[in-house]
Design an enzyme around this catalytic site. Structure first.
Site, PDB file in Angstrom:
ATOM      1  N   GLN A 140      33.772  39.429  32.548  1.00 23.25           N
ATOM      2  CA  GLN A 140      34.753  38.365  32.754  1.00 23.25           C
ATOM      3  C   GLN A 140      35.102  37.692  31.434  1.00 23.25           C
ATOM      4  O   GLN A 140      34.210  37.180  30.749  1.00 23.25           O
ATOM      5  CB  GLN A 140      34.184  37.338  33.722  1.00 23.25           C
ATOM      6  N   GLY A 141      36.368  37.701  31.074  1.00 22.35           N
ATOM      7  CA  GLY A 141      36.830  37.030  29.860  1.00 22.35           C
ATOM      8  C   GLY A 141      37.649  35.808  30.196  1.00 22.35           C
ATOM      9  O   GLY A 141      38.878  35.827  30.096  1.00 22.35           O
ATOM     10  N   SER A 163      36.155  32.029  29.814  1.00 18.00           N
ATOM     11  CA  SER A 163      35.833  30.908  28.921  1.00 18.00           C
ATOM     12  C   SER A 163      36.105  31.270  27.467  1.00 18.00           C
ATOM     13  O   SER A 163      36.035  32.430  27.071  1.00 18.00           O
ATOM     14  CB  SER A 163      34.350  30.540  29.063  1.00 18.00           C
ATOM     15  N   SER A 173      29.109  37.903  30.362  1.00 21.80           N
ATOM     16  CA  SER A 173      27.931  38.673  30.759  1.00 21.80           C
ATOM     17  C   SER A 173      28.268  40.157  30.827  1.00 21.80           C
ATOM     18  O   SER A 173      29.372  40.526  31.242  1.00 21.80           O
ATOM     19  CB  SER A 173      27.430  38.211  32.124  1.00 21.80           C
ATOM     20  N   GLU A 200      33.742  34.239  47.624  1.00 23.91           N
ATOM     21  CA  GLU A 200      32.303  33.988  47.610  1.00 23.91           C
ATOM     22  C   GLU A 200      31.841  33.330  48.892  1.00 23.91           C
ATOM     23  O   GLU A 200      30.693  33.447  49.275  1.00 23.91           O
ATOM     24  CB  GLU A 200      31.936  33.113  46.420  1.00 23.91           C
TER      25      GLU A 200
END
Lengths: 384, 406
Positions: free
Chosen positions: A128-129, A131, A163, A246
């Site tokens: 995930q890019g 932040s 991550s 989620e």
């Protein structure tokens, strides 16, 4: 107020337990936490087993290749896999819980066919890019630029807290395509291949000593415009859609695990004599109340999601506020039980105590969560 | 699994809320307070010549206006949003309720301020017998009695919802003891007979109850911190103390099972659970009141609720409230002793800290007698002492960890 299971839910759980009992002994040994390629292979291998058994994408819609399970079935899945000691979602996290659901909801038919099956089959890893160094809690302040050049976007900037960046095949990337638009308006969602020229990954070492995430530097990286999901400058809305998948279940396994740890802490206290300390004993009793309540709150949130077709209520922020704090309290109490032993990094709870410090920061700090609760749930005026 | 309230449960809760807002709205609460407080103490201290007048004077500050009827009438997004569309109460109190209170007071024939010096503060008859009978007629005390026995035939979850509403409006009286006596003490189910019970070292409403359960010999009145809960302290009892079976460490002492302080006999569990329900209602009300005040009270040219320091106080109130709510409702379904102990701890915390934070949000007005916040705090404090209190719950939950059922 029905906490019992339906016949179908009981059957679902029984089948799952039988399957887990059979499959877990066949898993290879867990890899070293520092061996990223081995961790990737291990996590993908587990995902492949889930796929073959019909448990992959349990909560995804059927038309996206998922199983269309109810929130309660998803809850049971997370509870039972944790109780059985099954592997965590690990490297599959972004693919299964963020990027995949976003593509399932907002992607074109071609995009869904290209990207979703490899996630479900355990063949490709996403990172995930979102932040950036100057866009943390204030995500909409992101500045990574993408300019259109023919059939490509050319992307420059940097991302952080990514991550699994070292072993990912794809990155769900938020970029600014219109620097003149209002903050949320000029953002676009891209799927960036991680082997594209111009990408540099620099692992970040956490205070726990591990390298759980990385900085990703982007220097004139070319991303095909066909990899854009949703319209240009509509990336903020596209991203927010993901959150509804989620269903407030992101921490189910962890609450189950915390309750187990708490019992182990109590037994350790009994063993080493700290149990005679009434203050400590009562502190553990209060933590028992806290985690029992958090489990009930999870059931409550899942039931609410059932009624809204999967969109979680605002209970998620309340849960995260309370849970992240309780987790830190748990490992602080464990340290008190351990006494001087708590200074030994060889003790599992010592590392857990360190890593628990991220919980009140990651995925929205406790302060941001309180702002959300105050403004969106309680309806207080927007503050500064 | 579906943890949400059923439509019937929502309807029941709304019905109880309507009944209580109508029969025991804010004016009735303040009238009861005036009676309990004795000779016009409220008027003297508030300087407003009665609760209603006092409210009028201070309403402009936004302090008094945030409480009582104001809070009930305004649909507060807080509780409603968090619970999925809970409707705000319909304010129908006022003349009717005040009249009922006056009638009730007259019926008992004991004007306020008639008590002797040695009795509990005020000493007047505070309990509104007419209201009590109305509760009985509505089935409040007979909720769990089988229909064949003249009851409503509902379960613990519904009872918890009803007691939550009682906690919301600070309904006075030995509600739990009377509810538990329905079916065994004649007249309790209908509200004709008021029942109280000894609980550990205390007994609530001893002088006003018709039937007293348990040994209250040697009871001495104390000046109760909550003006609407008369209290007597009971002398320490000699009793056998037994030890839980040791599980490898040093055993600690527990009172005998079935003894006056054993929280694990069925009635003790129910006292604890219904107390938790009342605490929950109180916490919900103080949270809504604080939010309402924070939205309307302006300082530095903006509502104080626009300041993060105030916002975060309110957010924490809601987090405690909703966590406690999940625990209390779950305990009402399982009736498991550890679930009840957990529910009780969290509900006590939500009520006491909620009232404290509500007081803080109200600033100086929160420290006045005229505000209702102190009544919530004092009642919440009082409730924490029932059925063994927090210490016992914590010890039970600690033992539960070793038992491995957690």
């Amino acid at each position: 107020m029905d906490l019992g299971l339906t016949v179908e839910e009981e059957e679902f759980r029984a089948r799952l337990r039988t399957w887990l009992a059979g499959v877990l002994p066949t898993l290879p040994p867990k890899p070293s936490p520092h061996d990223w390629p081995a961790r990737r292979a291990y996590d993908l291998g587990w995902q492949r087993r889930l796929y073959d058994a019909g448990y992959a994408g349990l909560h995804w819609p059927v038309d996206a290749g998922g199983r269309g399970a109810t929130p309660t079935q998803h809850l049971l899945f997370l509870e039972e896999t944790e109780k059985a000691g099954a592997p965590y979602v690990g490297a599959n996290f972004v693919g299964l819980l963020h990027a995949g659901p976003t593509i399932a909801s907002e992607g074109s038919a071609e995009q869904r066919a290209r990207w979703l099956p490899p996630v479900l089959r355990g063949e490709e890893v996403w990172c995930q890019g979102f932040s950036e160094p100057d866009a943390g809690s204030d995500l909409a302040a992101l500045r990574t630029r993408a300019r259109r050049d023919g059939d490509d976007y050319v992307v420059s900037g940097s991302k952080i807290w990514t991550s699994h960046a070292e072993v990912a095949d794809w990155c769900e990337l938020l970029v600014r395509t219109d620097p003149d638009a209002r903050r949320h308006a000029g953002i676009t969602w891209l799927a960036m291949p991680m082997d594209a020229p111009g990408i540099t990954v620099r692992p970040l070492r956490t205070l726990a000593g591990s390298t759980e995430f990385a900085e990703v530097f982007l220097d004139e990286v070319r991303v095909p415009a066909a990899n854009r999901v949703g319209a240009e400058n509509d990336g903020w809305r596209v991203t927010m859609v993901t959150l509804s998948y989620e269903r407030g279940t992101a921490f189910v396994g962890e609450v189950v695990a915390c309750r187990r740890v708490l019992s182990e802490v109590a037994r350790e206290a009994r063993r080493n004599g700290r149990w005679d300390d009434a203050v400590l004993r009562r502190r553990l009793g209060r933590l028992n109340a806290e985690f029992r309540a958090l489990w009930r709150l999870t059931q409550w949130n899942v039931s609410e999601a059932q009624g809204t077709g999967g969109v979680p209520g605002t209970g998620g922020s309340v849960f995260k506020l309370r849970y992240s704090h309780a987790r830190q309290e748990l490992f602080d109490a464990a340290a008190e039980v351990l006494g001087p032993e708590s200074l030994d990094l060889g003790r599992e709870w010592t590392l857990d105590r360190l890593s628990s410090l991220s919980y009140t920061i990651a995925a929205g700090t406790s302060q941001i969560q309180r702002n959300i609760v105050a403004e969106r749930i309680l309806g207080l005026p927007r503050g500064r | 699994m579906d943890f949400r309230l059923t439509d019937d449960q929502r309807a029941l809760r709304q019905g109880v809320r309507d009944l209580l807002e109508g029969r025991f709205g804010r004016e009735a609460l303040r009238a009861a307070l005036d009676r309990a407080d004795g000779t016009g103490a409220t008027g003297g201290r508030a300087g407003g010549g009665g609760a209603t007048g006092g409210r009028g004077e201070t309403g402009a500050t936004g302090g008094g206006g945030a409480e009582g009827r104001g809070a009930a009438a305004a649909p507060v997004g807080g509780g409603g949003g968090a619970e999925g569309g809970r409707a705000a109460g319909v304010p129908v109190d006022g003349g009717g309720a005040a009249g009922a209170v006056a009638d009730g007071s007259g019926a008992t024939g004991a004007p306020a301020g008639g008590g002797g010096a040695g009795r509990s503060a005020g000493g007047g008859r505070v309990l509104d017998r007419e209201l009590w009978r109305a509760l009985g007629a509505a089935g409040f005390f007979a909720l769990r009695l089988p229909e064949a026995a003249g009851g409503v035939g509902l379960g613990l979850p519904e009872t918890v919802l009803a007691f939550e509403e009682a906690g919301r409006v600070l309904l006075p009286g030995p509600l739990i003891a009377t509810h538990l006596a329905a079916g065994t003490v004649p007249g309790a189910a209908t509200g004709e007979v008021v029942v109280t019970a000894a609980d550990g070292g205390l007994v609530e409403w001893l002088d006003e109850a018709d039937v007293v359960l348990g040994d209250t010999g040697g009871a001495e009145p104390l000046a109760p911190v909550d003006p609407l809960t008369p209290l007597h302290r009971l002398p320490a009892r000699e009793g056998p103390v037994h030890r839980l079976p040791a599980r490898g460490g040093t055993p600690h002492r527990w009172p005998a099972p079935g003894g006056p302080r054993d929280a694990r006999t069925p009635d003790r569990l129910l006292v604890s659970l219904l107390t938790a329900a009342e605490q929950l209602g109180s916490a919900a009300r103080t949270c809504e009141t604080a939010v309402q005040h924070a939205r309307t009270r302006e300082q530095f040219g903006r509502p104080i609720g626009a300041f993060q320091a105030v916002q975060h106080l309110c957010a924490d109130m809601l987090a405690r409230l909703e966590t406690a709510r999940a625990a209390v409702y779950a305990a009402s379904v399982t009736a498991d002793p550890a679930d009840v102990a957990a529910a009780r701890l969290l509900a006590d915390e939500a009520a006491v800290r909620g009232a404290r934070d509500c007081l803080q949000v109200h600033g100086g007005m929160g420290f006045t007698w005229e505000s209702d916040v102190h009544l919530h705090l004092k009642r919440a404090w009082t409730r924490t002492h029932r059925a063994g209190g927090g210490t016992q719950s914590e010890e039970e939950l600690a033992e539960d960890l070793l038992a491995g059922t957690a």
